[in-house]
Design a protein around this motif. Structure first.
Motif, PDB file in Angstrom:
ATOM      1  N   ARG A   9       0.831  -1.210   0.000  1.00 54.23           N
ATOM      2  CA  ARG A   9       0.000   0.000   0.000  1.00 54.23           C
ATOM      3  C   ARG A   9       0.870   1.267   0.000  1.00 54.23           C
ATOM      4  O   ARG A   9       0.653   2.199  -0.757  1.00 54.23           O
ATOM      5  N   ALA A  10       1.861   1.291   0.883  1.00 49.09           N
ATOM      6  CA  ALA A  10       2.725   2.466   1.012  1.00 49.09           C
ATOM      7  C   ALA A  10       4.173   2.000   1.053  1.00 49.09           C
ATOM      8  O   ALA A  10       4.539   1.131   1.852  1.00 49.09           O
ATOM      9  N   VAL A  11       5.010   2.573   0.181  1.00 50.61           N
ATOM     10  CA  VAL A  11       6.367   2.065  -0.025  1.00 50.61           C
ATOM     11  C   VAL A  11       7.390   3.195   0.126  1.00 50.61           C
ATOM     12  O   VAL A  11       7.239   4.260  -0.461  1.00 50.61           O
ATOM     13  N   LEU A  12       8.429   2.925   0.907  1.00 47.56           N
ATOM     14  CA  LEU A  12       9.571   3.838   1.015  1.00 47.56           C
ATOM     15  C   LEU A  12      10.779   3.161   0.380  1.00 47.56           C
ATOM     16  O   LEU A  12      11.148   2.051   0.762  1.00 47.56           O
ATOM     17  N   ASP A  13      11.398   3.848  -0.594  1.00 47.36           N
ATOM     18  CA  ASP A  13      12.593   3.336  -1.264  1.00 47.36           C
ATOM     19  C   ASP A  13      13.775   4.184  -0.783  1.00 47.36           C
ATOM     20  O   ASP A  13      13.912   5.349  -1.172  1.00 47.36           O
ATOM     21  N   VAL A  14      14.599   3.597   0.092  1.00 45.76           N
ATOM     22  CA  VAL A  14      15.730   4.325   0.692  1.00 45.76           C
ATOM     23  C   VAL A  14      16.943   4.216  -0.237  1.00 45.76           C
ATOM     24  O   VAL A  14      17.330   3.112  -0.618  1.00 45.76           O
ATOM     25  N   ALA A  26      15.688   3.843  12.114  1.00 45.01           N
ATOM     26  CA  ALA A  26      14.737   4.693  11.386  1.00 45.01           C
ATOM     27  C   ALA A  26      13.808   3.847  10.509  1.00 45.01           C
ATOM     28  O   ALA A  26      12.615   4.155  10.375  1.00 45.01           O
ATOM     29  N   ILE A  27      14.353   2.790   9.922  1.00 50.12           N
ATOM     30  CA  ILE A  27      13.523   1.927   9.070  1.00 50.12           C
ATOM     31  C   ILE A  27      12.488   1.196   9.930  1.00 50.12           C
ATOM     32  O   ILE A  27      11.309   1.110   9.578  1.00 50.12           O
ATOM     33  N   ARG A  28      12.929   0.706  11.077  1.00 49.32           N
ATOM     34  CA  ARG A  28      11.986   0.025  11.989  1.00 49.32           C
ATOM     35  C   ARG A  28      10.861   0.979  12.391  1.00 49.32           C
ATOM     36  O   ARG A  28       9.686   0.582  12.443  1.00 49.32           O
ATOM     37  N   ALA A  29      11.210   2.243  12.671  1.00 52.06           N
ATOM     38  CA  ALA A  29      10.204   3.232  13.075  1.00 52.06           C
ATOM     39  C   ALA A  29       9.263   3.570  11.916  1.00 52.06           C
ATOM     40  O   ALA A  29       8.085   3.853  12.127  1.00 52.06           O
ATOM     41  N   ALA A  30       9.772   3.528  10.692  1.00 53.41           N
ATOM     42  CA  ALA A  30       8.951   3.884   9.523  1.00 53.41           C
ATOM     43  C   ALA A  30       7.972   2.779   9.145  1.00 53.41           C
ATOM     44  O   ALA A  30       6.979   3.023   8.458  1.00 53.41           O
ATOM     45  N   LEU A  31       8.256   1.534   9.614  1.00 55.69           N
ATOM     46  CA  LEU A  31       7.431   0.386   9.216  1.00 55.69           C
ATOM     47  C   LEU A  31       6.128   0.336  10.000  1.00 55.69           C
ATOM     48  O   LEU A  31       6.128   0.399  11.233  1.00 55.69           O
ATOM     49  N   ALA A  32       5.021   0.174   9.280  1.00 54.46           N
ATOM     50  CA  ALA A  32       3.733  -0.061   9.923  1.00 54.46           C
ATOM     51  C   ALA A  32       3.740  -1.465  10.534  1.00 54.46           C
ATOM     52  O   ALA A  32       4.585  -2.308  10.183  1.00 54.46           O
ATOM     53  N   ASP A  33       2.807  -1.725  11.436  1.00 53.78           N
ATOM     54  CA  ASP A  33       2.683  -3.069  11.997  1.00 53.78           C
ATOM     55  C   ASP A  33       2.509  -4.060  10.842  1.00 53.78           C
ATOM     56  O   ASP A  33       1.736  -3.807   9.916  1.00 53.78           O
ATOM     57  N   TRP A  82       9.909   9.180   9.869  1.00 53.78           N
ATOM     58  CA  TRP A  82       8.619   8.589   9.537  1.00 53.78           C
ATOM     59  C   TRP A  82       8.172   7.672  10.674  1.00 53.78           C
ATOM     60  O   TRP A  82       9.007   7.002  11.314  1.00 53.78           O
ATOM     61  N   ASP A  83       6.877   7.639  10.933  1.00 53.53           N
ATOM     62  CA  ASP A  83       6.342   6.894  12.073  1.00 53.53           C
ATOM     63  C   ASP A  83       5.288   5.877  11.611  1.00 53.53           C
ATOM     64  O   ASP A  83       4.143   6.262  11.353  1.00 53.53           O
ATOM     65  N   ARG A  84       5.687   4.629  11.482  1.00 54.86           N
ATOM     66  CA  ARG A  84       4.802   3.509  11.131  1.00 54.86           C
ATOM     67  C   ARG A  84       3.905   3.824   9.928  1.00 54.86           C
ATOM     68  O   ARG A  84       2.711   3.577   9.945  1.00 54.86           O
ATOM     69  N   GLU A  85       4.524   4.387   8.878  1.00 54.24           N
ATOM     70  CA  GLU A  85       3.738   4.857   7.729  1.00 54.24           C
ATOM     71  C   GLU A  85       3.807   3.941   6.518  1.00 54.24           C
ATOM     72  O   GLU A  85       3.005   4.069   5.604  1.00 54.24           O
ATOM     73  N   PHE A  86       4.803   3.043   6.493  1.00 51.00           N
ATOM     74  CA  PHE A  86       5.042   2.262   5.273  1.00 51.00           C
ATOM     75  C   PHE A  86       4.885   0.772   5.556  1.00 51.00           C
ATOM     76  O   PHE A  86       5.393   0.284   6.566  1.00 51.00           O
ATOM     77  N   ASP A  87       4.214   0.075   4.667  1.00 48.12           N
ATOM     78  CA  ASP A  87       4.169  -1.382   4.882  1.00 48.12           C
ATOM     79  C   ASP A  87       5.283  -2.093   4.115  1.00 48.12           C
ATOM     80  O   ASP A  87       5.486  -3.304   4.300  1.00 48.12           O
TER      81      ASP A  87
END
Ligand SMILES: C[S@@+](CC[C@H](N)C(=O)[O-])C[C@H]1O[C@@H](n2cnc3c(N)ncnc32)[C@H](O)[C@@H]1O
Length: 240
Positions: free
Chosen positions: A36-41, A121-128, A92-97
């Motif tokens: 649904r939501a993707v972050l490409d680092v 930071a990646i762990r924090a950006a990941l949604a449950d 980012w806060d739990r915004e990306f699956d």
């Protein structure tokens, strides 16, 4: 410091040509398309997210990269969110699956502390229920031993043929410093880089410190299981 290959718009224009025919997008693209939501680092020129949008991805696609030259090319596509920077300056806060790092971008982290900062930071950006999928070259396969002038390649960029030669300057522990040289009639340039070849046990220890664990691991882009001599360490990491 960002490599000149990525920071300089002229050299960045060579990057996609150097990557032509790459095998990893066939692995990553279905993952991106189904998230649904993707972050490409370390998104570079943004090719993966561009392909996902072009294929009809309806959700959030966000690319992060500190290199202006690469992002300038990515921004040609306005229907993707492009962020100039790195994980040390974002929150980012739990915004990306799905968070991905492709093209061996993970190897730019040269110290344990840099890896820790990025993974936190990646762990924090990941949604449950989210996943972090990335690869790093397996040090046991010693890819840098093939980074020699005999393996130079010619790419066509901007209407001219550019010879690209890679030469290792130094191997110190798990750090490999190398120079990439570019030569065309009447023009030459170079870019210096260092990459870390992190071994899999150390990688897993750092993932665990960040609250991540490898849920699946592959050794090549055909989906082969990871073995001691595999060329790649491709990891699907999940919280836990
Ligand atoms: C080899 S390129 C890979 C680009 C893209 N992911 C791909 O698969 O084509 C490595 C990228 O990592 C970026 N990079 C360098 N340092 C970084 C950092 N600290 N955080 C995130 N990305 C970084 C570079 O600017 C470059 O675009």
């Amino acid at each position: 410091m960002v490599d000149r290959l990525f920071a300089d718009p002229h050299l960045a224009s060579l990057y996609d040509e150097l990557c032509a025919g790459r095998p990893d997008f066939a692995f990553y693209l279905p993952l991106v398309r189904s998230a649904r939501a993707v972050l490409d680092v370390g998104c570079g020129t943004g090719e993966l997210l561009r392909l996902a949008r072009a294929a009809g991805h309806p959700g959030r696609l966000c690319g992060l990269d500190p290199a202006e030259g690469m992002l300038a090319r990515a921004r040609a596509r306005a229907d993707v969110e492009w962020v100039l920077g790195d994980l040390a300056t974002t929150s980012w806060d739990r915004e990306f699956d799905l968070v991905v790092m492709t093209g061996h971008a993970f190897q730019v982290y040269l110290t344990d502390d840099e890896v820790r900062t990025a993974l936190r930071a990646i762990r924090a950006a990941l949604a449950d229920g989210g996943r972090f999928v990335f690869e790093t070259r397996n040090p046991a396969a010693r890819a840098w031993e093939r980074w020699t002038p005999e393996h130079a390649v010619d790419v066509v960029a901007g209407g001219r043929t550019v010879r690209v030669t890679t030469e290792v300057r130094e191997v110190a522990g798990d750090l490999v410093a190398f120079t990439q040289s570019y030569a065309a009639p009447g023009w030459s340039d170079e870019s210096r880089s260092t990459l870390r070849f992190l071994d899999v046990d150390r990688l897993d220890a750092l993932l665990a410190e960040a609250g991540l664990r490898p849920a699946a691991r592959y050794g090549d882009w055909a989906g082969g299981g990871f073995t001691a001599g595999s060329p790649e360490v491709i990891t699907v990491a999940v919280p836990g």
